[in-house]
Scaffold this active site. Sequence first.
Site, mmCIF file in Angstrom:
data_model
loop_
_atom_site.group_PDB
_atom_site.id
_atom_site.type_symbol
_atom_site.label_atom_id
_atom_site.label_comp_id
_atom_site.label_asym_id
_atom_site.label_seq_id
_atom_site.Cartn_x
_atom_site.Cartn_y
_atom_site.Cartn_z
ATOM 1 N N THR A 219 50.879 48.346 32.012
ATOM 2 C CA THR A 219 49.892 48.778 33.010
ATOM 3 C C THR A 219 50.525 49.674 34.080
ATOM 4 O O THR A 219 51.670 49.478 34.466
ATOM 5 C CB THR A 219 49.291 47.527 33.691
ATOM 6 O OG1 THR A 219 48.758 46.693 32.672
ATOM 7 C CG2 THR A 219 48.211 47.882 34.684
ATOM 8 N N GLY A 258 54.863 41.346 35.160
ATOM 9 C CA GLY A 258 55.303 39.961 35.390
ATOM 10 C C GLY A 258 56.788 39.814 35.116
ATOM 11 O O GLY A 258 57.244 40.100 34.019
ATOM 12 N N GLU A 498 45.908 40.939 29.516
ATOM 13 C CA GLU A 498 45.866 40.937 28.042
ATOM 14 C C GLU A 498 44.521 41.427 27.530
ATOM 15 O O GLU A 498 43.998 40.913 26.542
ATOM 16 C CB GLU A 498 46.144 39.535 27.488
ATOM 17 C CG GLU A 498 47.554 39.049 27.670
ATOM 18 C CD GLU A 498 48.570 39.963 27.045
ATOM 19 O OE1 GLU A 498 48.269 40.558 25.990
ATOM 20 O OE2 GLU A 498 49.647 40.113 27.634
HETATM 21 C C1 LIG Z 1 48.565 38.700 37.815
HETATM 22 C C2 LIG Z 1 48.607 39.828 36.835
HETATM 23 C C3 LIG Z 1 49.630 39.892 35.911
HETATM 24 C C4 LIG Z 1 49.721 40.975 35.029
HETATM 25 N N1 LIG Z 1 50.814 41.085 34.197
HETATM 26 C C5 LIG Z 1 50.995 42.236 33.506
HETATM 27 C C6 LIG Z 1 52.206 42.462 32.782
HETATM 28 O O1 LIG Z 1 53.106 41.614 32.755
HETATM 29 N N2 LIG Z 1 52.354 43.648 32.129
HETATM 30 C C7 LIG Z 1 51.378 44.599 32.130
HETATM 31 O O2 LIG Z 1 51.573 45.641 31.512
HETATM 32 N N3 LIG Z 1 50.212 44.411 32.798
HETATM 33 C C8 LIG Z 1 50.004 43.264 33.492
HETATM 34 N N4 LIG Z 1 48.839 43.074 34.199
HETATM 35 C C9 LIG Z 1 47.842 44.123 34.221
HETATM 36 C C10 LIG Z 1 46.576 43.790 33.469
HETATM 37 O O3 LIG Z 1 46.803 43.798 32.099
HETATM 38 C C11 LIG Z 1 45.514 44.800 33.915
HETATM 39 O O4 LIG Z 1 45.163 44.447 35.237
HETATM 40 C C12 LIG Z 1 44.317 44.801 33.006
HETATM 41 O O5 LIG Z 1 44.633 45.428 31.803
HETATM 42 C C13 LIG Z 1 43.121 45.529 33.643
HETATM 43 O O6 LIG Z 1 43.477 46.781 34.095
HETATM 44 P P1 LIG Z 1 43.083 47.242 35.576
HETATM 45 O O7 LIG Z 1 43.523 46.190 36.513
HETATM 46 O O8 LIG Z 1 43.632 48.595 35.784
HETATM 47 O O9 LIG Z 1 41.514 47.279 35.593
HETATM 48 P P2 LIG Z 1 40.591 48.503 35.143
HETATM 49 O O10 LIG Z 1 40.956 48.937 33.792
HETATM 50 O O11 LIG Z 1 40.595 49.514 36.223
HETATM 51 O O12 LIG Z 1 39.186 47.775 35.105
HETATM 52 C C14 LIG Z 1 38.468 47.458 36.303
HETATM 53 C C15 LIG Z 1 37.056 47.013 35.926
HETATM 54 O O13 LIG Z 1 36.382 48.077 35.291
HETATM 55 C C16 LIG Z 1 35.794 47.659 34.083
HETATM 56 N N5 LIG Z 1 35.889 48.728 33.089
HETATM 57 C C17 LIG Z 1 36.960 49.471 32.761
HETATM 58 N N6 LIG Z 1 36.677 50.302 31.768
HETATM 59 C C18 LIG Z 1 35.399 50.099 31.428
HETATM 60 C C19 LIG Z 1 34.513 50.627 30.431
HETATM 61 N N7 LIG Z 1 34.911 51.516 29.545
HETATM 62 N N8 LIG Z 1 33.260 50.141 30.370
HETATM 63 C C20 LIG Z 1 32.838 49.219 31.227
HETATM 64 N N9 LIG Z 1 33.620 48.675 32.177
HETATM 65 C C21 LIG Z 1 34.889 49.097 32.276
HETATM 66 C C22 LIG Z 1 36.606 46.456 33.636
HETATM 67 O O14 LIG Z 1 35.801 45.564 32.873
HETATM 68 C C23 LIG Z 1 37.022 45.831 34.962
HETATM 69 O O15 LIG Z 1 36.056 44.913 35.380
HETATM 70 C C24 LIG Z 1 48.719 41.970 35.048
HETATM 71 C C25 LIG Z 1 47.654 41.868 35.943
HETATM 72 C C26 LIG Z 1 47.600 40.835 36.838
HETATM 73 C C27 LIG Z 1 46.476 40.792 37.835
#
Ligand SMILES: Cc1cc2nc3c(=O)[nH]c(=O)nc-3n(C[C@H](O)[C@H](O)[C@H](O)COP(=O)(O)OP(=O)(O)OC[C@H]3O[C@@H](n4cnc5c(N)ncnc54)[C@H](O)[C@@H]3O)c2cc1C
Length: 707
Positions: A219, A258, A498
């Site tokens: 991410t 993480g 995930e």
């Molecule tokens: C505590 C924590 C630990 C994590 N650990 C890791 C890690 O170890 N390694 C790593 O790589 N990542 C990690 N992540 C990241 C995590 O995988 C991402 O937060 C997740 O993939 C969502 O991406 P985003 O936060 O950018 O949300 P976004 O992709 O910006 O999504 C935001 C919202 O928009 C909606 N949305 C997005 N696209 C669409 C669409 N096409 N249609 C409709 N709705 C949509 C989604 O449903 C969501 O509700 C972690 C996150 C957290 C909070």
Amino acid sequence: MDQVTRRTQVLRNHLLCRTTPDPSLGPFAPNHCLNYSPPDLVEPSSFNPTDMRLLLDGHNVADRDWLFGLMTQSRLFNPQQRGAKVFVSPDYNQSMEQQREATMKRVFYLLEKGVYQGWLTETGPEAQFRRFALNEVIGIYDHSLAIKLGVHFFLCLIEFDFGRFKRVGTEYSFLFLPLHLLVAENRGGAIQFFGTKSHHEKWLRDTENYEVKGCFAMTELGHGSNVRGIETVTTYDSNTGEFIINTPCESAQKYWIGGAAKHATHTIVFSQLSINGKNQGVHAFITQIRDADGNVCPNIRIADCGHKIGLNGVDNGRIWFNNVRVPRENLLNSVADVSQDGQYLSAIEDPVQRFAAFLAPLTVGRVNIAVAAIYSSKTSLAIAIRYSLTRRAFSVTPNGPEVLLLDYPSHQRRLLPLLAKTYAMSFAGNDLKKIYVKRTPESNKMIHVFSSAFKATFTWHNMRTLQECREACGGQGLKTENRVGHLKGEYDVQSTFEGDNNILMQQVSKALHGEYIAAKKRSRPFKGLGLEHMNSPCPIIPSQLTSSDLRSSQFQTDAFCLRERDLLNRFATEVLKHQAQGQSKEHAFNLSYELAEDLGRAFSQRTILQMFIEAEATVPSGSLKDILSLLRSMYALIFFEEDAAFLRYGYLSTDNADAVRKEVTKLCSELRPHALALVNSFGIPDSFLGPIAFNWIDANAWSSVQQ
Ligand SMILES: Cc1cc2nc3c(=O)[nH]c(=O)nc-3n(C[C@H](O)[C@H](O)[C@H](O)COP(=O)(O)OP(=O)(O)OC[C@H]3O[C@@H](n4cnc5c(N)ncnc54)[C@H](O)[C@@H]3O)c2cc1C
């Protein structure tokens, strides 16, 4: 005796812990006070909870108990005396830094005890089931500890799976793909690139021993769900045989990683790969980010993501790469490689399919998260139901005894359907693990679809269960030591990482749509994903359902299949309509989101029901089977109540909907006597629950305060 004197007497008795009744106190004498009466003495069990536990846990019960024992034996797991009982739980009142260090100490304690032995170096089904089981137990203790291990072992599991996929070749036609690719079949033969055996062995051994501390950097600040849009760029220098990784802009910083903020020494970094000026799409590289002493490596910057609403035992961090050089061998090269002289090599021509191939090994994370969610639901239900069997509120007759919470029909209606769903998902989770452990290239699509559907469904269910259990415990639900409220913050992230749940469910409905189009276009029967029911005549629901109809597994299956079939037809029709109006397929999906969501849920619920029925079929006639049958009926009927599609599209008449409601109430009262045995069957030791699950009067007595 006047009011003031009486109050003073009562207080005096409390302070002196006087237990002998003083007749002068009248109704305030201790024998008029509430007494804790252990529900285990009065709630009979019609079935053997040990047998039920075997069915629920499904595998490695002795290993699970061994690990529960290891955790309760060590002071590192923060044992706390409450009344006559000792509970283990992290001290969430510690600072973020202290929680992270405590998590790391627990990681090393479990390492020393051999818990992770074979997690990476043994690969057979037995080893994989053991790893799942131990991971589930760790999650019951603390989600941070499970995730801290998850991100570390993920490094090598993925490395291993990339290698594995390389060796066997695979079908990559399912992940994050547009429609035409969802229906395509791409059977790449054995993809032959560089030998990586020694390379695997090195990483596997060192990671299992924690000489390498792993994390997983996919991410970025600017891109989460849309992994294909990440902006980290890697180029190749053929003079030195190295890749060069760069963070070209602030939105490309790796985010949420993480383990990155404090402890990780290595990461798998996902990056666009640019070779000779051509972007070959997302690839993964193993990169060192700290030395063995914990110093950040040159050309790397790391910052902390800071305090979160939960999971503060995990050090989530941000990473910037500035011309970081890694040897050519550090490209995870199962799907594509770069030759020494800088030529890009891949047996998969299409970059979209190549991307899907890169992401294919990530399903293990979703399987882990799905099953962990169910153990969290079990923990909260065990606490809330035990409390509801000892907590009384109000009398229904003048001077009558106060009523146990679980004897209120409304309280039953709040908790028992969630209990039934948790049972159903437990069986489905076991099946998911089995399918995963026996995975073959042919089963990849099924694993992707099931793991996406279950990860979303189970984690949403868990959050709902935690909230209901929290409220069902009243104010006590807000005390951290009672767990149910606190777990909400700890587990909330499951719906986002995930694979965001909403995005995963979109993937599910797109995959079903792909199956539909393939079957219709080629006039071939549906095969796979449990869609074979689409080949049979449409089930007919009787207009007047009786109680025995409603409880029959055949009727329940028919009704779930009818809903799924109809929603799939409607979804395909609507997508086609939007396409006919000139919309792209992707946008047509977006515009049809309501049906897509309904369909994703219908698929998931039908699959879980079928897995429940299969689990039930393995049990011989008797009390265990009888109770499973009640739970299965509750699981099915509650969706007739909850999913408006049943009435909206007329699968059920209003009369039938009325009959369903009455049947749910009856099922609640039939399940009520078994509630304690049903939560005892979860096999969670007392010390992993909270004080309100047991003698909460004793746990809160003045004498306990003095302890
Ligand atoms: C505590 C924590 C630990 C994590 N650990 C890791 C890690 O170890 N390694 C790593 O790589 N990542 C990690 N992540 C990241 C995590 O995988 C991402 O937060 C997740 O993939 C969502 O991406 P985003 O936060 O950018 O949300 P976004 O992709 O910006 O999504 C935001 C919202 O928009 C909606 N949305 C997005 N696209 C669409 C669409 N096409 N249609 C409709 N709705 C949509 C989604 O449903 C969501 O509700 C972690 C996150 C957290 C909070």
